[in-house]
Design a protein around this motif. Structure first.
Motif, PDB file in Angstrom:
ATOM      1  N   UNK A   1      31.333  40.443 -49.393  1.00 56.64           N
ATOM      2  CA  UNK A   1      31.235  39.201 -48.545  1.00 56.64           C
ATOM      3  C   UNK A   1      30.048  38.654 -48.104  1.00 56.64           C
ATOM      4  N   UNK A   2      29.755  37.516 -47.830  1.00 61.24           N
ATOM      5  CA  UNK A   2      28.680  36.993 -47.332  1.00 61.24           C
ATOM      6  C   UNK A   2      28.026  37.543 -46.188  1.00 61.24           C
ATOM      7  N   UNK A   3      26.484  37.575 -46.065  1.00 63.19           N
ATOM      8  CA  UNK A   3      26.183  38.117 -44.653  1.00 63.19           C
ATOM      9  C   UNK A   3      26.121  37.062 -43.724  1.00 63.19           C
ATOM     10  N   UNK A   4      26.170  37.308 -42.528  1.00 64.87           N
ATOM     11  CA  UNK A   4      26.763  36.415 -41.363  1.00 64.87           C
ATOM     12  C   UNK A   4      25.688  35.129 -41.325  1.00 64.87           C
ATOM     13  N   UNK A   5      24.339  35.239 -41.773  1.00 63.38           N
ATOM     14  CA  UNK A   5      23.456  34.436 -41.829  1.00 63.38           C
ATOM     15  C   UNK A   5      23.799  33.291 -42.841  1.00 63.38           C
ATOM     16  N   UNK A   6      24.210  33.787 -43.911  1.00 61.99           N
ATOM     17  CA  UNK A   6      24.738  32.710 -44.972  1.00 61.99           C
ATOM     18  C   UNK A   6      26.026  32.139 -44.686  1.00 61.99           C
ATOM     19  N   UNK A   7      26.967  32.909 -44.082  1.00 57.68           N
ATOM     20  CA  UNK A   7      28.331  32.246 -43.703  1.00 57.68           C
ATOM     21  C   UNK A   7      28.030  31.097 -42.766  1.00 57.68           C
ATOM     22  N   UNK A   8      26.973  31.274 -41.557  1.00 58.39           N
ATOM     23  CA  UNK A   8      26.692  30.198 -40.789  1.00 58.39           C
ATOM     24  C   UNK A   8      26.176  29.038 -41.480  1.00 58.39           C
ATOM     25  N   UNK A   9      25.219  29.391 -42.353  1.00 56.79           N
ATOM     26  CA  UNK A   9      24.382  28.097 -43.213  1.00 56.79           C
ATOM     27  C   UNK A   9      25.702  27.577 -43.926  1.00 56.79           C
ATOM     28  N   UNK A  10      26.779  28.198 -44.583  1.00 52.05           N
ATOM     29  CA  UNK A  10      27.774  27.628 -45.382  1.00 52.05           C
ATOM     30  C   UNK A  10      28.450  26.580 -44.492  1.00 52.05           C
ATOM     31  N   UNK A  11      28.933  27.060 -43.216  1.00 53.36           N
ATOM     32  CA  UNK A  11      29.722  26.070 -42.426  1.00 53.36           C
ATOM     33  C   UNK A  11      28.647  25.009 -41.991  1.00 53.36           C
ATOM     34  N   UNK A  12      27.244  25.355 -41.905  1.00 52.40           N
ATOM     35  CA  UNK A  12      26.502  23.921 -41.482  1.00 52.40           C
ATOM     36  C   UNK A  12      26.355  23.166 -42.629  1.00 52.40           C
ATOM     37  N   UNK A  13      26.406  23.574 -43.632  1.00 53.56           N
ATOM     38  CA  UNK A  13      26.376  22.813 -44.994  1.00 53.56           C
ATOM     39  C   UNK A  13      27.594  21.829 -45.128  1.00 53.56           C
ATOM     40  N   UNK A  14      28.772  22.646 -44.824  1.00 62.82           N
ATOM     41  CA  UNK A  14      29.868  21.836 -44.713  1.00 62.82           C
ATOM     42  C   UNK A  14      30.240  20.889 -43.694  1.00 62.82           C
ATOM     43  N   UNK A  15      30.107  21.382 -42.442  1.00 63.45           N
ATOM     44  CA  UNK A  15      30.527  20.426 -41.058  1.00 63.45           C
ATOM     45  C   UNK A  15      29.140  19.766 -40.770  1.00 63.45           C
ATOM     46  N   UNK A  16      27.950  20.165 -41.109  1.00 62.49           N
ATOM     47  CA  UNK A  16      26.691  19.344 -40.498  1.00 62.49           C
ATOM     48  C   UNK A  16      26.234  20.258 -39.627  1.00 62.49           C
ATOM     49  N   UNK A  17      24.800  20.450 -39.441  1.00 65.67           N
ATOM     50  CA  UNK A  17      24.401  21.087 -38.387  1.00 65.67           C
ATOM     51  C   UNK A  17      24.389  20.938 -36.845  1.00 65.67           C
ATOM     52  N   UNK A  18      24.833  19.786 -36.708  1.00 70.71           N
ATOM     53  CA  UNK A  18      25.094  19.468 -35.154  1.00 70.71           C
ATOM     54  C   UNK A  18      26.341  19.868 -34.792  1.00 70.71           C
ATOM     55  N   UNK A  19      27.225  19.873 -35.455  1.00 68.88           N
ATOM     56  CA  UNK A  19      28.822  20.511 -35.144  1.00 68.88           C
ATOM     57  C   UNK A  19      28.601  22.009 -34.820  1.00 68.88           C
ATOM     58  N   UNK A  20      28.052  22.524 -35.823  1.00 73.07           N
ATOM     59  CA  UNK A  20      27.841  24.100 -35.751  1.00 73.07           C
ATOM     60  C   UNK A  20      26.962  24.398 -34.567  1.00 73.07           C
ATOM     61  N   UNK A  21      25.801  23.785 -34.467  1.00 74.38           N
ATOM     62  CA  UNK A  21      24.903  24.015 -33.139  1.00 74.38           C
ATOM     63  C   UNK A  21      25.623  23.697 -32.059  1.00 74.38           C
ATOM     64  N   UNK A  22      26.420  22.998 -31.759  1.00 78.11           N
ATOM     65  CA  UNK A  22      27.057  22.580 -30.561  1.00 78.11           C
ATOM     66  C   UNK A  22      28.084  23.964 -30.193  1.00 78.11           C
ATOM     67  N   UNK A  23      28.545  24.635 -31.125  1.00 75.34           N
ATOM     68  CA  UNK A  23      29.285  25.776 -31.001  1.00 75.34           C
ATOM     69  C   UNK A  23      28.924  27.129 -31.695  1.00 75.34           C
ATOM     70  N   UNK A  24      27.864  27.468 -31.574  1.00 76.01           N
ATOM     71  CA  UNK A  24      27.354  28.456 -32.357  1.00 76.01           C
ATOM     72  C   UNK A  24      27.961  29.917 -32.233  1.00 76.01           C
ATOM     73  N   UNK A  25      28.308  30.116 -31.097  1.00 77.16           N
ATOM     74  CA  UNK A  25      29.198  31.368 -31.038  1.00 77.16           C
ATOM     75  C   UNK A  25      30.646  31.333 -31.543  1.00 77.16           C
ATOM     76  N   UNK A  26      31.073  30.001 -31.422  1.00 78.35           N
ATOM     77  CA  UNK A  26      32.572  29.902 -32.110  1.00 78.35           C
ATOM     78  C   UNK A  26      32.207  30.004 -33.570  1.00 78.35           C
ATOM     79  N   UNK A  27      31.193  29.223 -34.337  1.00 80.65           N
ATOM     80  CA  UNK A  27      30.938  29.190 -35.591  1.00 80.65           C
ATOM     81  C   UNK A  27      30.869  30.706 -36.031  1.00 80.65           C
ATOM     82  N   UNK A  28      30.283  31.318 -35.557  1.00 84.56           N
ATOM     83  CA  UNK A  28      30.139  32.888 -35.845  1.00 84.56           C
ATOM     84  C   UNK A  28      31.460  33.455 -35.826  1.00 84.56           C
ATOM     85  N   UNK A  29      32.091  33.304 -34.992  1.00 83.09           N
ATOM     86  CA  UNK A  29      33.393  33.712 -34.870  1.00 83.09           C
ATOM     87  C   UNK A  29      34.304  33.365 -35.964  1.00 83.09           C
TER      88      UNK A  29
END
Length: 600
Positions: free
Chosen positions: A428-456
């Protein structure tokens, strides 16, 4: 009538249980019920003294239809009609014979004879194609059989002649020498007289065959014995090739009983045949959208692909394996994109399965490749979704001098043992890489608005790239949906909700099921039994009194459903553990319904 004893041997060979006859009766009863379910009524399977009988005809049994078509070819009025019927017969063969029938007796006693029927038919069809001047098609049809069945010199003759007739004299001679070397090393013998005479004709630049296609077709339709008989002492062996030259390169002299056996007939020059037309190089690959992570593996694969010495005929093999949904295909395509500048012959992406999950035939995959020896330069093959080492071996000749990236859920240890190469088993991906993939998909602003939820979200997707992309697509199409709300909804029914309704291939439970159902029933049963156990780490004791427990865990690990193993314990990903528990509950093995997963 098929005797009961024969059926018992087909099922259990020499290891028949004491209840074998009763089990056989149960099997027949189940078959009758299955037939009835699908509208096959009447007495499809008859019980007769000493065994059973099933009426089969060309509409119900492909082997009957195959034999009828081959016999119909004998009565066809012309070569085109004969070829059409033979080709129609050959299309009935899809993949390996009885590949899903685990009967030692059938594979030992029946499969070789049936395979021989197919090969004889293929030889005959290629003879007619050569007679009609369709040498390029012969190259496609006979290239793989000549390598898969090196003991059948006829295929080698057909391949060498087709190469020569298409203006590729050097390759034809190289192929002859490879055959000669193989026969010498493996059997200690020289090529047969037909191959030797063909080599001589190529070295001298002779024109092959009679003067017209009609004459060549007549020779093709002569009995096989007439085309393979050794020349007699009175037959001329030097000078121009004599009448009777075999169409598959068997340069034969006429025997004493044939008209004109005492005089050679010099062939008239045949029209020059153009070389094989260039096959278009595929357009350059594009980078994988939003690809993140796998930096170490990506650099290692790219380095190995680009380090190959130019001019070598060896093929570099890179194997990427891992659990279903772990991101094997994305890494393969991204690495191919990174390295494509080193492969002027182009990058050929070869999915081994259709979009609905059904496997493609070998001929279907070959249609995506250039003709062997096409003058483009080194090619790179991306062979995606392989289920067996044999699938890869049959395609590697097309990558001679180039490279192949192979993706598979299985370990393919046999391929590594025979062809070497580098192996990359993905986790599986490392947690940092997973967050980076979500940011690349959803946009950094949307992920940055809910960082804990993005990690979950990354966690409940198992840090699987497939799950993350599915969740990202769901959020993208619902701009007002909070990431936290999406997490809560997904967690209620994992992994079932990690799927897109409008794209069947984007489904975590579907790829899990595909991996599980590709195993024998007893290994599937072992997987379900793991679903009744607590924890994510297992040894063979977790299967209790299950027969062949250690082999079962090895099979599950090879299929990507478990990781690691001896000397340490086997590990199962928590999404796969939830899936195993659901499967066990559905099979009645676990009286407690699967609860919502404990995510931490």
């Amino acid at each position: 009538m098929v005797s009961t004893d024969y059926l018992l041997r087909a099922l259990w060979d020499e290891n028949q249980p004491t209840t074998a006859r009763a089990a056989l009766q149960s099997c027949v009863l189940r078959l009758r019920r299955i037939f009835s379910k699908y509208g096959i009524t009447g007495n499809a399977i008859e019980t007769v003294p000493g065994g059973y009988r099933m009426h089969a005809d060309a509409g119900t049994l492909d082997l009957v239809r195959f034999r009828l078509l081959v016999r119909a070819a004998d009565d066809a009025p012309d070569a085109e009609s004969r070829l059409y019927r033979l080709k129609e017969a050959l299309t009935l063969w899809q993949g390996s014979l009885l590949a899903n029938v685990p009967s030692l007796m059938l594979h030992r006693d029946e499969v070789p004879a049936l395979t021989e029927e197919r090969l004889r038919t293929l030889e005959r069809a290629c003879d007619i194609e050569l007679a009609l001047g369709r040498c390029r098609q012969v190259l496609v049809d006979v290239w793989e059989p000549a390598r898969r069945h090196p003991g059948r010199e006829r295929f080698s003759e057909q391949l060498i002649e087709a190469l020569y007739r298409t203006g590729r004299q050097t390759e034809a001679l190289s192929e002859y020498r490879a055959v000669k070397r193989r026969l010498k090393e493996e059997l200690g013998i020289d090529p047969g007289p037909a191959l030797q005479r063909l080599e001589l004709a190529i070295l001298r630049g002779d024109d092959l065959g009679p003067t017209t296609a009609d004459q060549r077709i007549q020779l093709v339709e002569r009995p096989v014995s007439a085309l393979t008989a050794a020349p007699t002492s009175g037959a001329p062996m030097s000078g121009a090739l004599v009448a009777g030259t075999a169409i598959s390169g068997a340069a034969l002299a006429l025997g004493p009983g044939d008209p004109g056996a005492d005089r050679p007939v010099p062939p008239s020059p045949l029209p020059a045949m153009p070389s094989v037309p260039a096959v278009p190089v595929p357009p350059p690959l594009q980078p994988v959208p939003s690809f993140t992570g796998r930096a170490v593996e990506r650099a290692a694969i790219t380095g190995r692909l680009t380090a190959q010495t130019p001019g070598t005929r060896d093929t570099t093999v890179v194997l990427i394996s891992g659990a279903p949904g772990i991101g094997k295909t994305a890494l393969a395509l991204q690495a191919a994109y990174d390295a494509q500048h080193a492969f002027p012959g182009g990058v050929f992406v070869l999915p081994m399965n259709r979009s609905d999950g059904t496997p493609r035939t070998h001929d279907d995959v070959l249609a995506d490749l250039p003709a062997p020896g096409a003058p483009h330069g080194r090619p790179l093959l991306v062979i995606d979704g392989v289920s067996s080492a044999d699938q890869v071996r049959r395609l590697l000749p097309a990558a001679a001098g180039g490279a192949a990236i192979v993706t598979s859920r299985r370990g393919l240890a046999g391929l590594v043992a025979t062809h070497g190469g580098s192996v990359h088993r993905l986790d599986a991906l490392e947690p940092a890489d997973s967050r980076q993939l979500l940011a690349a998909t959803l946009g950094p602003e949307r992920v940055g608005a809910e960082p804990a939820a993005a990690d979950e979200l990354a966690h409940i997707c198992g840090h699987f790239p497939l799950g993350l992309r599915i969740a990202g697509a769901r959020l993208l199409t619902r701009p007002g949906l909070r990431i936290a709300d999406c997490v809560a909804w997904l967690a209620e029914n994992l992994p079932a909700r990690l799927a897109l309704a409008d794209e069947p291939g984007m489904s975590v439970p579907r790829v899990f099921a595909s991996a599980l159902h590709g195993l024998e029933p007893r290994w599937q049963e072992a997987f379900r039994q793991l679903g009744t156990q607590d924890g994510l780490l297992f040894s063979s004791s977790a299967l209790g009194d299950f027969a062949d427990a250690e082999e079962a865990l090895e099979r599950l690990a090879d299929a990507g459903l478990l990781e690691e193993g001896p000397p340490g314990p086997y590990r199962i990903h928590f999404l796969l553990k939830i899936y195993a528990r659901q499967q066990a509950y559905a099979a009645g093995k676990n009286p407690i319904a699967p609860a919502a997963p404990t995510l931490r």
